[in-house]
Design a protein around this motif. Structure first.
Motif, short mmCIF file in Angstrom:
data_model
loop_
_atom_site.label_atom_id
_atom_site.label_comp_id
_atom_site.label_asym_id
_atom_site.label_seq_id
_atom_site.Cartn_x
_atom_site.Cartn_y
_atom_site.Cartn_z
N GLN A 126 0.86 -1.19 0.00
CA GLN A 126 0.00 0.00 0.00
C GLN A 126 0.89 1.23 0.00
OE1 GLN A 126 -2.33 -0.13 3.62
NE2 GLN A 126 -0.57 0.17 4.95
N LYS A 127 0.27 2.39 -0.22
CA LYS A 127 1.07 3.62 -0.18
C LYS A 127 1.73 3.73 1.20
CE LYS A 127 -0.34 5.95 -4.04
NZ LYS A 127 -0.11 7.20 -4.75
N ALA A 128 2.96 4.21 1.23
CA ALA A 128 3.69 4.26 2.49
C ALA A 128 3.19 5.42 3.36
CB ALA A 128 5.18 4.41 2.20
N GLN A 174 -13.18 5.11 -7.16
CA GLN A 174 -12.80 6.45 -7.62
C GLN A 174 -12.08 6.38 -8.97
OE1 GLN A 174 -10.85 8.96 -4.83
NE2 GLN A 174 -12.30 8.54 -3.18
N ARG A 175 -11.23 5.39 -9.11
CA ARG A 175 -10.46 5.30 -10.37
C ARG A 175 -11.42 5.08 -11.54
NH1 ARG A 175 -4.56 5.35 -11.93
NH2 ARG A 175 -4.73 4.75 -14.07
N ARG A 176 -12.39 4.17 -11.34
CA ARG A 176 -13.36 3.90 -12.41
C ARG A 176 -14.18 5.15 -12.69
NH1 ARG A 176 -14.30 -1.94 -10.47
NH2 ARG A 176 -15.54 -1.07 -8.80
N GLN A 197 -12.24 1.56 -2.19
CA GLN A 197 -12.49 3.00 -2.36
C GLN A 197 -11.68 3.53 -3.55
OE1 GLN A 197 -11.35 5.37 1.03
NE2 GLN A 197 -12.73 7.06 0.48
N TRP A 198 -10.45 3.04 -3.66
CA TRP A 198 -9.62 3.47 -4.79
C TRP A 198 -10.23 2.99 -6.12
CZ3 TRP A 198 -7.14 0.14 -8.23
CH2 TRP A 198 -6.43 0.79 -9.24
N LYS A 199 -10.69 1.71 -6.12
CA LYS A 199 -11.26 1.15 -7.36
C LYS A 199 -12.46 1.99 -7.81
CE LYS A 199 -10.07 -3.70 -7.01
NZ LYS A 199 -10.44 -4.86 -6.27
N PRO A 228 -1.66 -0.89 -11.79
CA PRO A 228 -3.01 -0.31 -11.74
C PRO A 228 -3.03 1.15 -11.32
CG PRO A 228 -2.75 -2.05 -10.07
CD PRO A 228 -1.52 -2.08 -10.93
N ARG A 229 -2.02 1.59 -10.54
CA ARG A 229 -2.04 2.98 -10.08
C ARG A 229 -1.17 3.88 -10.96
NH1 ARG A 229 -3.75 3.42 -3.92
NH2 ARG A 229 -4.22 5.51 -4.66
N ILE A 230 -0.88 3.42 -12.16
CA ILE A 230 -0.11 4.27 -13.07
C ILE A 230 -0.86 5.60 -13.22
CG2 ILE A 230 -1.25 3.46 -15.21
CD1 ILE A 230 1.58 3.44 -16.49
N CYS A 231 -0.11 6.65 -13.46
CA CYS A 231 -0.70 8.00 -13.53
C CYS A 231 -1.94 8.01 -14.44
CB CYS A 231 0.33 8.98 -14.05
SG CYS A 231 -0.34 10.64 -14.25
N VAL A 232 -3.06 8.45 -13.87
CA VAL A 232 -4.30 8.46 -14.65
C VAL A 232 -4.26 9.58 -15.70
CG1 VAL A 232 -5.62 9.97 -13.09
CG2 VAL A 232 -6.81 8.18 -14.35
N ASN A 254 6.82 5.50 -3.00
CA ASN A 254 6.99 4.72 -1.76
C ASN A 254 5.84 3.74 -1.57
OD1 ASN A 254 9.28 6.34 -0.55
ND2 ASN A 254 7.75 7.92 -0.87
N ARG A 255 6.17 2.57 -1.08
CA ARG A 255 5.14 1.59 -0.75
C ARG A 255 5.50 0.94 0.59
NH1 ARG A 255 2.96 3.89 -4.42
NH2 ARG A 255 1.83 2.96 -6.17
N GLU A 256 4.45 0.44 1.25
CA GLU A 256 4.64 -0.30 2.49
C GLU A 256 4.09 -1.70 2.26
OE1 GLU A 256 3.68 0.67 7.11
OE2 GLU A 256 1.97 0.61 5.76
C1 HEM Z 1 4.54 14.90 -16.45
C2 HEM Z 1 3.48 14.89 -15.69
C3 HEM Z 1 3.13 13.82 -14.68
C4 HEM Z 1 3.93 12.89 -14.07
C5 HEM Z 1 5.42 12.65 -14.28
C6 HEM Z 1 3.08 12.12 -13.19
C7 HEM Z 1 3.52 11.06 -12.42
C8 HEM Z 1 2.70 10.26 -11.67
C9 HEM Z 1 3.12 9.06 -10.98
C10 HEM Z 1 4.53 8.52 -10.93
C11 HEM Z 1 2.03 8.52 -10.38
C12 HEM Z 1 1.98 7.23 -9.57
C13 HEM Z 1 2.17 7.49 -8.11
C14 HEM Z 1 2.27 6.21 -7.31
O1 HEM Z 1 2.11 5.11 -7.83
O2 HEM Z 1 2.57 6.32 -6.10
C15 HEM Z 1 0.91 9.40 -10.66
C16 HEM Z 1 -0.37 9.20 -10.20
C17 HEM Z 1 -1.40 10.09 -10.42
N1 HEM Z 1 -1.39 11.17 -11.26
FE1 HEM Z 1 0.16 11.81 -12.35
N2 HEM Z 1 1.81 12.61 -13.27
C18 HEM Z 1 1.79 13.63 -14.18
C19 HEM Z 1 0.69 14.36 -14.59
C20 HEM Z 1 -0.59 14.19 -14.11
C21 HEM Z 1 -1.73 14.91 -14.56
C22 HEM Z 1 -1.73 15.96 -15.68
C23 HEM Z 1 -2.79 14.51 -13.79
C24 HEM Z 1 -4.21 14.95 -13.82
C25 HEM Z 1 -4.66 16.00 -14.38
C26 HEM Z 1 -2.29 13.50 -12.87
C27 HEM Z 1 -3.04 12.87 -11.92
C28 HEM Z 1 -2.61 11.77 -11.21
C29 HEM Z 1 -3.46 11.05 -10.27
C30 HEM Z 1 -4.89 11.41 -9.90
C31 HEM Z 1 -2.70 9.98 -9.79
C32 HEM Z 1 -3.14 8.90 -8.81
C33 HEM Z 1 -3.61 7.69 -9.60
C34 HEM Z 1 -4.03 6.51 -8.75
O3 HEM Z 1 -3.52 6.32 -7.64
O4 HEM Z 1 -4.87 5.74 -9.24
N3 HEM Z 1 -0.95 13.34 -13.11
N4 HEM Z 1 1.34 10.43 -11.46
#
Ligand code: HEM
Length: 485
Positions: free
Chosen positions: A108-110, A136-138, A132-134, A428-432, A363-365
Motif C-alpha cells: 500500500q502507499k507508504a 474512484q479510479r473507475r 475506495q480506490w477502485k 493499476p495505479r499508473i498515472c491516470v 513509496n510503498r509499504e
Molecule cells: C509529467 C506529468 C506527470 C507525471 C510525471 C506524473 C507522475 C505520476 C506518478 C509517478 C504517479 C503514480 C504514483 C504512485 O504510484 O505512487 C501518478 C499518479 C497520479 N497522477 Fe500523475 N503525473 C503527471 C501528470 C498528471 C496529470 C496531468 C494529472 C491529472 C490532471 C495527474 C493525476 C494523477 C493522479 C490522480 C494519480 C493517482 C492515480 C491513482 O492512484 O490511481 N498526473 N502520477
C-alpha cells in the motif's frame, strides 16, 4: 542511505561493488562536460559510500536524491534497517513492476505519502486504497480516455495563446513559476469547465501556496512516524489549505445540479461506480478535485521547465526542435494530430522525464509477505522505488548522465512496459493523467520553441532538489524573446 546493504537480513553488511564508483560522478559545472557534443545536465551528487550513518542520513534529509550512494546505482535492490523497520531501495524495472504491478495487492502507499498528501487530499484517488480506490479510479478515468484527448487539445492551445499574449515581445521569467501558471490554467480550462477569472485566481493562489508550503517534503517527514500522528503544518500552510478547500467546495457546490459529465467537476458530481452504483461523497469529490490539481499541474510544469532548460542550454537540440515544428506547423496552434509527426519533440520530453522524473521516488509499504530479488519482504517493510536512480544508472543505460533525446528515437521500445523508464509509475495505479500530461508537454514545448528564443545564462546549473517533486533549486531564470520572423 545505502552505505550498508543488509542483503535483506539485518546483519552481514556488504561492500560496494567495484563498478559502483563509475556512477559516482557529479557534473559540477557545465564546463566539466566531455567534448562529445552532448549536454551533461546537473546530477544530484550521490554519496561516496564512505560517509557515516549520521552523515548519510543528514544528506538524505536535506535532499533525498543526494542520500543514496554507489550501491543503489550498482544493485537492483539495497536493503537496510532504518530505525525499527526495514527499507528496500529498488532501482530496477523487474522489482518496480513486481511492486507496482503483479504484486500491487501486497503493498500500500507508504505512511510518508499520507503524511504529506493527507491533509489536502486524504479521501482522494492519490491517497485511498482498496475498494475506495477502485470506485474512484473507475469514476474519474473516463475524463482521460484517449478519445477525449483530441477534444482537450484545442483548450491547451487556448491557454498557450493566452500565455504568449501575456509575454508579448518577450521578457524575463522564472521558468518553473511561469510553467506552473500555464499548467494550472490548462487544468482549470480542461477539467474545471473554465471557472470565472476570480474563482480561478482563488484556486490557483491557494493551490500554489499549498504545494509550496504544506505539500513540500521536510526533513521531519522522513522520520518514522505512525500513521495516526498528525503532521505539524505552519500557520501559513494551514491557511492555504483552508482557502483551497473552501474554493474547491464552492466550485463543486456551484455545479451540484449540473450532471453533464463534460469535465472533471461534472464527472465528480455525477460519478457513480458502474459496478456498485455508489456515488462519491462530498468529501471524496473535494479531495479528488484538490488531488488532481496537486498531482496534475506541478508535475507537468516541471517537465516543461526542465525541457526548456535543456533545449535552452543545448543549441543543437533547440535548432532541431524548431526545425521539426516549423516543418509541421510553422504558425498557429499545434493540433492533436500534429503530435504524431513531432517525434523529436516527444523524444525531448521523454529524455527530460528520464533525467528529471517529476515524481523521482515512489513509496510503498508491504502488507503481505513476499520476496524481491530473493530477499524476504515482510509486512511494515518500506520499499522506496527510486526512479531517479533507475533512470540514471549505467547498469541499465548507455551514457546515462548525458542529455541525449535520440536514444528514444534509436530505440522506441524504451517506452514499453518492462523498460527502465517509468516516469508515470506502473501497474493499476499508473498515472491516470499520463496521456494528457504528454500531450500538454509536447504542445507546450513545440509552441514555445517555435515562437520564442530562449536565453539562459551559461552558468545556470541548478541542483536537482527533491521536494516531493523534482525541482531546480533556486529556479531557472530565462529570457524569452519573440522570434523575429
Ligand atoms: C509529467 C506529468 C506527470 C507525471 C510525471 C506524473 C507522475 C505520476 C506518478 C509517478 C504517479 C503514480 C504514483 C504512485 O504510484 O505512487 C501518478 C499518479 C497520479 N497522477 Fe500523475 N503525473 C503527471 C501528470 C498528471 C496529470 C496531468 C494529472 C491529472 C490532471 C495527474 C493525476 C494523477 C493522479 C490522480 C494519480 C493517482 C492515480 C491513482 O492512484 O490511481 N498526473 N502520477
Amino acid at each position: 542511505m545505502d552505505i550498508r546493504d543488509t542483503g535483506g537480513r539485518d546483519t552481514n553488511w556488504c561492500k560496494p561493488s567495484p563498478t559502483a564508483a563509475r556512477n559516482d560522478i557529479m557534473t559540477a559545472s557545465p564546463a566539466s562536460k566531455p567534448s562529445d557534443g552532448l549536454f551533461y545536465p546537473p546530477h544530484a551528487k550521490p554519496l561516496t559510500g564512505k560517509e557515516s550513518f549520521v552523515q548519510s542520513t543528514y544528506k538524505f534529509l536535506k535532499n533525498p536524491l543526494e542520500g543514496f550512494g554507489p550501491l543503489a546505482y550498482a544493485q537492483p535492490i539495497v536493503s537496510l534497517k532504518t530505525f525499527w523497520y526495514r527499507t528496500h531501495v529498488v532501482s530496477d524495472p523487474v522489482g518496480m513492476l513486481q511492486v507496482l504491478g503483479t504484486e500491487s495487492a501486497k503493498f500500500q502507499k507508504a505512511p510518508i505519502d499520507g503524511r504529506i498528501l493527507g491533509p489536502a487530499t486524504k479521501e482522494g484517488l492519490l491517497s485511498v486504497g482498496g475498494d475506495q480506490w477502485k470506485t474512484q479510479r473507475r469514476a474519474v478515468a473516463p475524463i482521460f480516455a484517449k478519445r477525449h484527448m483530441a477534444d482537450l487539445a484545442p483548450m491547451i492551445a487556448d491557454v498557450l495563446r493566452d500565455f504568449k499574449a501575456k509575454i508579448g515581445e518577450g521578457g524575463s521569467v522564472e521558468l518553473n513559476a511561469a510553467m506552473a501558471d500555464v499548467t494550472f490554467d490548462v487544468l482549470a480550462k480542461t477539467l474545471l469547465g473554465d471557472p470565472s477569472g476570480m474563482d480561478r485566481e482563488r484556486l490557483k493562489t491557494a493551490t500554489r501556496k499549498v504545494v509550496t508550503s504544506a505539500g513540500t517534503l521536510r526533513p521531519d517527514d522522513l522520520l518514522p512516524m505512525p500513521r495516526w500522528m498528525p503532521r505539524p503544518i505552519p500557520p501559513s500552510g494551514s491557511r492555504a489549505l483552508k482557502a483551497l478547500k473552501a474554493a474547491a467546495d464552492d466550485l463543486l457546490d456551484s455545479r451540484v445540479d449540473d450532471t453533464d459529465a463534460r469535465d472533471l467537476v461534472g464527472l465528480l458530481v455525477s460519478a457513480t461506480d458502474p459496478h456498485t452504483g455508489r456515488a462519491l461523497s462530498r468529501r471524496e469529490r473535494r479531495d479528488n478535485l484538490i488531488g488532481f490539481f496537486i498531482a496534475g499541474h506541478e508535475t507537468t510544469a516541471l517537465t516543461l521547465t526542465w525541457a526548456l532548460y535543456l533545449a535552452g542550454m543545448h543549441g543543437a537540440t533547440f535548432a532541431r526542435l524548431r526545425d521539426e515544428v516549423d516543418a509541421v506547423r510553422p504558425d498557429g496552434d499545434i493540433s492533436y494530430d500534429d503530435m504524431a509527426v513531432l517525434p523529436f519533440t516527444r523524444a525531448v520530453i521523454d529524455e527530460t522525464m528520464r533525467l528529471f522524473p517529476p515524481a523521482p521516488i515512489l513509496n510503498r509499504e508491504c502488507i503481505e509477505p513476499t520476496t524481491l530479488y530473493g530477499r524476504d519482504i515482510a509486512p511494515n517493510d518500506v520499499v522506496i522505488l527510486n526512479n531517479y536512480i533507475m533512470h540514471r544508472t549505467d547498469r541499465l543505460w548507455g551514457n546515462p548522465l548525458a542529455f541525449d533525446p535520440d536514444r528514444f528515437l534509436r530505440d522506441p521500445s524504451l517506452r514499453n512496459k518492462g523498460a527502465p523508464f517509468m516516469p508515470f509509475g506502473a501497474g493499476p495505479r499508473i498515472c491516470v493523467g499520463m496521456a494528457f500530461a504528454i500531450m500538454e508537454a509536447v504542445m507546450g514545448l513545440a509552441t514555445l520553441v517555435r515562437d520564442y528564443d530562449i536565453d539562459i545564462s551559461a552558468d545556470c546549473y541548478p541542483r536537482p532538489l527533491m521536494t516531493v517533486t523534482l525541482r531546480p533549486e533556486g529556479g531557472i531564470k530565462a529570457k524569452l524573446t519573440a522570434r523575429a520572423r
